[in-house]
Design a protein around this motif. Structure first.
Motif, PDB file in Angstrom:
ATOM      1  N   THR A  75       0.793  -1.234   0.000  1.00  0.00           N
ATOM      2  CA  THR A  75       0.000   0.000   0.000  1.00  0.00           C
ATOM      3  C   THR A  75       0.824   1.282   0.000  1.00  0.00           C
ATOM      4  N   THR A  76       0.136   2.382  -0.338  1.00  0.00           N
ATOM      5  CA  THR A  76       0.733   3.710  -0.478  1.00  0.00           C
ATOM      6  C   THR A  76       1.586   4.074   0.738  1.00  0.00           C
ATOM      7  N   THR A  77       1.017   3.880   1.923  1.00  0.00           N
ATOM      8  CA  THR A  77       1.705   4.285   3.140  1.00  0.00           C
ATOM      9  C   THR A  77       2.999   3.492   3.345  1.00  0.00           C
ATOM     10  N   ASN A 122      -7.208   0.620  -4.893  1.00  0.00           N
ATOM     11  CA  ASN A 122      -7.393   1.863  -4.144  1.00  0.00           C
ATOM     12  C   ASN A 122      -8.659   2.584  -4.600  1.00  0.00           C
ATOM     13  N   VAL A 136      -7.677   6.599  -3.627  1.00  0.00           N
ATOM     14  CA  VAL A 136      -8.708   6.193  -2.665  1.00  0.00           C
ATOM     15  C   VAL A 136      -9.826   7.243  -2.610  1.00  0.00           C
ATOM     16  N   GLU A 150      -8.473  19.109  -0.573  1.00  0.00           N
ATOM     17  CA  GLU A 150      -7.186  18.690  -1.148  1.00  0.00           C
ATOM     18  C   GLU A 150      -6.118  19.735  -0.866  1.00  0.00           C
ATOM     19  N   ILE A 161     -10.347   5.955   5.929  1.00  0.00           N
ATOM     20  CA  ILE A 161     -10.084   4.773   5.090  1.00  0.00           C
ATOM     21  C   ILE A 161      -8.612   4.769   4.643  1.00  0.00           C
ATOM     22  N   ASN A 173     -13.270   0.482   6.276  1.00  0.00           N
ATOM     23  CA  ASN A 173     -13.807  -0.545   5.378  1.00  0.00           C
ATOM     24  C   ASN A 173     -13.403  -1.943   5.826  1.00  0.00           C
TER      25      ASN A 173
HETATM   26  P1  NAI Z   1      -2.678   9.187  -2.820  1.00  0.00           P
HETATM   27  O1  NAI Z   1      -1.351   9.733  -2.530  1.00  0.00           O
HETATM   28  O2  NAI Z   1      -3.066   8.855  -4.236  1.00  0.00           O
HETATM   29  O3  NAI Z   1      -3.819  10.174  -2.270  1.00  0.00           O
HETATM   30  C1  NAI Z   1      -3.765  10.863  -1.069  1.00  0.00           C
HETATM   31  C2  NAI Z   1      -4.258  12.281  -1.365  1.00  0.00           C
HETATM   32  O4  NAI Z   1      -4.403  13.007  -0.141  1.00  0.00           O
HETATM   33  C3  NAI Z   1      -3.262  13.072  -2.226  1.00  0.00           C
HETATM   34  O5  NAI Z   1      -3.903  13.550  -3.398  1.00  0.00           O
HETATM   35  C4  NAI Z   1      -2.800  14.209  -1.318  1.00  0.00           C
HETATM   36  O6  NAI Z   1      -2.546  15.397  -2.034  1.00  0.00           O
HETATM   37  C5  NAI Z   1      -3.993  14.349  -0.374  1.00  0.00           C
HETATM   38  N1  NAI Z   1      -3.669  14.981   0.913  1.00  0.00           N
HETATM   39  C6  NAI Z   1      -2.534  14.893   1.664  1.00  0.00           C
HETATM   40  N2  NAI Z   1      -2.628  15.671   2.765  1.00  0.00           N
HETATM   41  C7  NAI Z   1      -3.856  16.255   2.724  1.00  0.00           C
HETATM   42  C8  NAI Z   1      -4.542  17.163   3.575  1.00  0.00           C
HETATM   43  N3  NAI Z   1      -3.967  17.661   4.682  1.00  0.00           N
HETATM   44  N4  NAI Z   1      -5.792  17.535   3.234  1.00  0.00           N
HETATM   45  C9  NAI Z   1      -6.377  17.081   2.094  1.00  0.00           C
HETATM   46  N5  NAI Z   1      -5.765  16.230   1.235  1.00  0.00           N
HETATM   47  C10 NAI Z   1      -4.523  15.822   1.558  1.00  0.00           C
HETATM   48  O7  NAI Z   1      -2.843   7.906  -1.904  1.00  0.00           O
HETATM   49  P2  NAI Z   1      -3.953   6.748  -2.049  1.00  0.00           P
HETATM   50  O8  NAI Z   1      -3.399   5.656  -2.882  1.00  0.00           O
HETATM   51  O9  NAI Z   1      -5.243   7.372  -2.383  1.00  0.00           O
HETATM   52  O10 NAI Z   1      -3.956   6.172  -0.557  1.00  0.00           O
HETATM   53  C11 NAI Z   1      -4.406   6.965   0.526  1.00  0.00           C
HETATM   54  C12 NAI Z   1      -4.329   6.159   1.829  1.00  0.00           C
HETATM   55  O11 NAI Z   1      -5.216   5.053   1.749  1.00  0.00           O
HETATM   56  C13 NAI Z   1      -2.960   5.559   2.118  1.00  0.00           C
HETATM   57  O12 NAI Z   1      -2.740   5.597   3.505  1.00  0.00           O
HETATM   58  C14 NAI Z   1      -3.100   4.118   1.657  1.00  0.00           C
HETATM   59  O13 NAI Z   1      -2.170   3.286   2.288  1.00  0.00           O
HETATM   60  C15 NAI Z   1      -4.520   3.839   2.050  1.00  0.00           C
HETATM   61  N6  NAI Z   1      -5.223   2.768   1.338  1.00  0.00           N
HETATM   62  C16 NAI Z   1      -6.282   2.212   2.001  1.00  0.00           C
HETATM   63  C17 NAI Z   1      -7.026   1.211   1.413  1.00  0.00           C
HETATM   64  C18 NAI Z   1      -8.153   0.591   2.153  1.00  0.00           C
HETATM   65  O14 NAI Z   1      -8.653  -0.448   1.740  1.00  0.00           O
HETATM   66  N7  NAI Z   1      -8.619   1.168   3.224  1.00  0.00           N
HETATM   67  C19 NAI Z   1      -6.719   0.717   0.060  1.00  0.00           C
HETATM   68  C20 NAI Z   1      -5.617   1.419  -0.577  1.00  0.00           C
HETATM   69  C21 NAI Z   1      -4.904   2.404   0.052  1.00  0.00           C
END
Ligand code: NAI
Length: 475
Positions: A199-201, A233, A266, A285, A341, A389
């Motif tokens: 995952t991203t994190t 995601n 996500v 954002e 999430i 989720n």
């Molecule tokens: P991503 O990097 O594509 O998206 C995160 C977005 O949040 C970015 O566009 C960023 O600019 C924005 N962001 C950062 N700080 C912010 C703030 N203070 N206010 C508003 N927006 C802000 O990452 P992705 O792939 O979307 O993953 C996001 C998280 O979800 C990660 O922690 C990842 O590990 C997790 N994840 C969870 C899943 C699940 O099933 N629950 C599945 C896949 C990923």
């Protein structure tokens, strides 16, 4: 076999759901058929730290079918499906009395101490040996090995301070108990050929370690396979965010104001799903590109401060921390639903919420809590601020996880069988393998692909059989 799960008698139910999931996971089943004879993972000892769900059970049994020895934990205290864990331990051939499957250390609702104990167990093979591969989600197993080895090198484990999160205290206690002159962690780190990260994190952590020069073994970034992040995601969360909200609260989403913090992969899936349910969706954002995307997809984009007092549902998707603070929650309307999430529980400042003077927490049911402020209004927090989720529902469905996990298996084979081709660093899978993963899922959806003619292929400068895009193409 050593293992620790909630209840082995759930294995039969788990096995029935695994059979259904196998049908929905054509990529993994195709990989099993392709490698049945050559057994590329023979000799691999894979420690997996990834949500112990039914879909993960199909992944684990695929790794075993390819010759690997496996030990497994969940990467989240709430995400284990106890029937899946039981079925994996019992195995397809075993019985509850005579389990013959894979050692799993996971149950739904672990304490933090139990969570890290489980991770330690799965990293220790009987006989004092360790794994030679890690399959990680979020990077906790990789972190433990690295910190253990780092403190063994330094000769001491530093103490946690009052300002450190509770979880860090638990990790430090574990390391104080296990870091020592016999250098267990250093030996484990030395044996590991590589890690594949889901995952991203976790990927973010790996790049940071590589930049700092502290990464101890090569890593494949599975998250950034197109068939992972642009599917799991996005489409996975598009499904499971609604599932989490429904199972936790059953509140009607149509007509409500829903705020999605973050519009990455996500966030895009979540915003789309909430709009599909008829919610008025507002996005926050920090990145102008993602903000513009959200606006052009038809969403209002503004700051949390502007909307915090009247929105009904909040979902954080940023992978960042302190997105929703205690102060925000104090200003929300009565029974606003607050959920995360993204990977860790600090996107919503749960620690800060617990410190609000006079606040009262009450359990509605597991993973659903009301927090009542002294002024009389309360909010509803899902999964204690952890992945809603997986905590409140069952995570992503099988078909999308088949894409992610087929990448995982291919990445494990790459690192295990071609170790010399991967010096320490963080890699993504080559595009032809990404395309292969997609190809394996087309038939099940009745997709008929158009074939390039030789002339067309030459005209656009690709091979007839692919890859069809340059590495920097964004999809
Ligand atoms: P991503 O990097 O594509 O998206 C995160 C977005 O949040 C970015 O566009 C960023 O600019 C924005 N962001 C950062 N700080 C912010 C703030 N203070 N206010 C508003 N927006 C802000 O990452 P992705 O792939 O979307 O993953 C996001 C998280 O979800 C990660 O922690 C990842 O590990 C997790 N994840 C969870 C899943 C699940 O099933 N629950 C599945 C896949 C990923």
């Amino acid at each position: 076999m050593d293992f620790k799960v909630a209840d082995l008698s759930l294995a039969d139910f788990g096995r029935k759901e695994i059979r259904l999931a196998e049908h929905e996971m054509p990529g993994l089943m195709a990989v099993r058929r392709e490698y049945a004879e050559s057994q590329p993972l023979r000799g691999a000892k894979i420690m997996g730290s990834l949500h112990m769900t039914i879909q993960t059970a199909v992944l684990i049994e695929t790794l075993v079918a390819l010759g690997a020895e496996v030990r497994w934990v969940s990467c989240n205290i709430f995400s284990t499906q106890d029937h899946a864990a039981a079925a994996v331990v019992v195995g397809p051939e075993g019985t509850v009395e005579n389990p013959q499957g894979v050692p799993v250390f996971a149950w739904k609702g672990e304490t933090l101490e139990e969570y890290w104990w489980c991770t330690e167990q799965a990293l220790n093979w009987p006989g004092g040996d360790g794994p030679n591969m890690i399959l990680d989600d979020g990077g906790d197993a990789t972190l433990l090995v690295h910190k253990g080895a780092e403190y063994e090198k330094a000769g001491a484990v530093p103490s946690a301070t009052d300002s450190d999160p509770e979880e860090w205290h638990v990790i430090i206690d574990l390391l104080k108990r296990t870091v020592g002159p016999d250098k267990t962690w250093t030996k484990i780190a030395e044996q590991i050929k590589g890690v594949t990260e889901e995952t991203t994190t976790g990927v973010h952590r790996l790049y940071e370690m590589f930049k700092a020069g502290s990464l101890l073994f090569p890593a494949i970034n599975v998250n950034d396979s197109v068939t992972k992040s642009k599917f799991d995601n996005k489409y996975g969360c598009r499904h499971s965010v609604i599932d989490g909200l429904n199972r936790a609260t059953d509140v009607l989403i149509g007509g409500k104001v829903a705020v999605v913090c973050g519009y990455g992969d996500v966030g895009k899936g979540c915003a789309d799903a909430l709009r599909g349910q008829g919610a008025r969706v507002i996005v926050t954002e920090i990145d102008p590109i993602c903000a513009l995307q959200a606006a052009m997809d038809g969403f209002q984009v503004t700051t949390l401060e502007e909307v915090v007092s009247y929105a009904d549902i909040f979902v954080t998707t940023t992978g960042n921390f302190n997105i929703i603070t205690a102060d925000h929650m104090a200003r929300m309307k009565h029974n606003a639903i607050v959920s995360n999430i993204g990977h860790f529980d600090n996107e919503i400042d749960m620690a800060g919420l617990a410190r609000v003077p006079g606040i009262e927490k009450s359990e509605v049911k597991p993973q659903v809590h009301t927090w009542a402020f002294p002024d009389g209004h309360q909010i509803i927090v899902l999964a204690e601020g952890r992945l809603m989720n997986l905590g409140c529902a069952t995570g992503h469905p099988s078909f999308v996880m088949s894409n992610s996990f087929t990448n995982q298996v291919i990445a494990q084979i790459e690192l295990f069988t071609k170790t010399d081709e991967y010096p320490i660093g963080v890699y993504v899978l080559p595009k032809h393998l990404d395309e292969k993963v997609a190809r394996l899922h087309l038939d099940a959806l009745g997709v008929k692909l158009t074939e390039l003619t030789k002339e067309q292929a030459e005209y656009i400068g690709v091979a007839v059989e692919g890859p069809y895009k340059s590495d920097h193409y964004r999809y």
